[in-house]
Design an enzyme around this catalytic site. Sequence first.
Site, PDB file in Angstrom:
ATOM      1  CG  LEU A 146      -1.975  -1.052   1.370  1.00  0.00           C
ATOM      2  CD1 LEU A 146      -2.722  -0.881   2.687  1.00  0.00           C
ATOM      3  CD2 LEU A 146      -2.953  -1.016   0.200  1.00  0.00           C
ATOM      4  CG  ASP A 147       0.497   4.199  -2.974  1.00  0.00           C
ATOM      5  OD1 ASP A 147       1.369   3.442  -3.423  1.00  0.00           O
ATOM      6  OD2 ASP A 147      -0.442   4.654  -3.662  1.00  0.00           O
ATOM      7  CE  LYS A 148       5.178   9.019   4.760  1.00  0.00           C
ATOM      8  NZ  LYS A 148       6.103  10.173   4.620  1.00  0.00           N
ATOM      9  CB  THR A 150      -3.013   3.939   0.763  1.00  0.00           C
ATOM     10  OG1 THR A 150      -2.985   4.799  -0.370  1.00  0.00           O
ATOM     11  CG2 THR A 150      -4.250   3.061   0.693  1.00  0.00           C
ATOM     12  NE  ARG A 247      -2.186   8.333  -4.858  1.00  0.00           N
ATOM     13  CZ  ARG A 247      -0.933   8.562  -4.450  1.00  0.00           C
ATOM     14  NH1 ARG A 247      -0.157   7.551  -4.074  1.00  0.00           N
ATOM     15  NH2 ARG A 247      -0.466   9.786  -4.438  1.00  0.00           N
TER      16      ARG A 247
END
Length: 331
Positions: A146-148, A150, A247
């Site tokens: 997961l992105d930082k 998110t 996104r």
Amino acid sequence: MNPGASHSDDSEHELLEAEVPLELAGRRFDQALAEMFPEFSRSRLTEWIKTGQALLDGETVKPRDPVRGGEAVFLRAKTEIEVRSLPEAIDFERVYEDEDLLVINKPAGLVVHPGAGNASGTLVNALLHFDPRMAELPRAGIVHRLDKDTSGLMVVARSLRAHAALVEQLSEREVHRQYVAVVVGPMIAGGTVNAPIGRHPTDRLRQAVVKEGQGRDAVTHYRVRERFRAHTVVECRLETGRTHQIRVHMMHAKHPLIGDPLYGGSFKLPKAATPDLAEALRAFKRQALHAEKLEFEHPVDGRTVSTQAAIPPDMQALIGALRADTAAFKG
């Protein structure tokens, strides 16, 4: 036997057993191994074939030798200790755990894997402190990210057999991943974005929808969960797991995520926004995205593992402000 079945061998090796799928008939042995054990690099697998650590029906063969399908593969995989990351006592929420895997609820702000500018303080550092055995796994057991900024659910392997099977499930699109996002604009209805994603042509930090053949296929299904006068809460389901997929796809659909620093565009307040909403939108400094459901087949016993994580407080507060603003406007 299924790919990924394993037996402990010693502290540095694990014996993996698998059967060559019939659909790989005619492929080279090194190519077949790469398909069956994607957690290992092609060069490492080729070296194991040459040294006799990867056997086909109990025999040593050459990397270029073809397979028929149905043969037994025995792979004596040497594990490598993660030397770049050190254990750190970082708390994280475990939604599910057993000896083979974890499902965690990652908070926004926590980087998953060490990288440039993030040598410590990551989920990997936390995992190595929680279970030192995970240093022996590729990427310390991380099979997806997961992105930082998110939040939400991630599954992490704690054994090689689990790692191999989870990677296969992800590649075969058999893991159900559901997200909730808050996007700009009143969305009329749900739909599907089927558009390939690749590196942005001029900005190395961003991804972009690209022409067919120039990126990797990417499919996002979305539906409206709650509509406000100038924003929408949407539920997104991933078929693929490309970098920044939701996104990028939501931006492509002209509904970027609130707070997204890369894809959100310039900050704009809706007309006649209440002071509370204006403050909430200005204060929300991350993409409004949360991985709320994760469902998959357990890599060892085959039962369904279904997990859910509540929308975090910051997103709940944002949604509450949007809801109050819409009510005030109607009133």
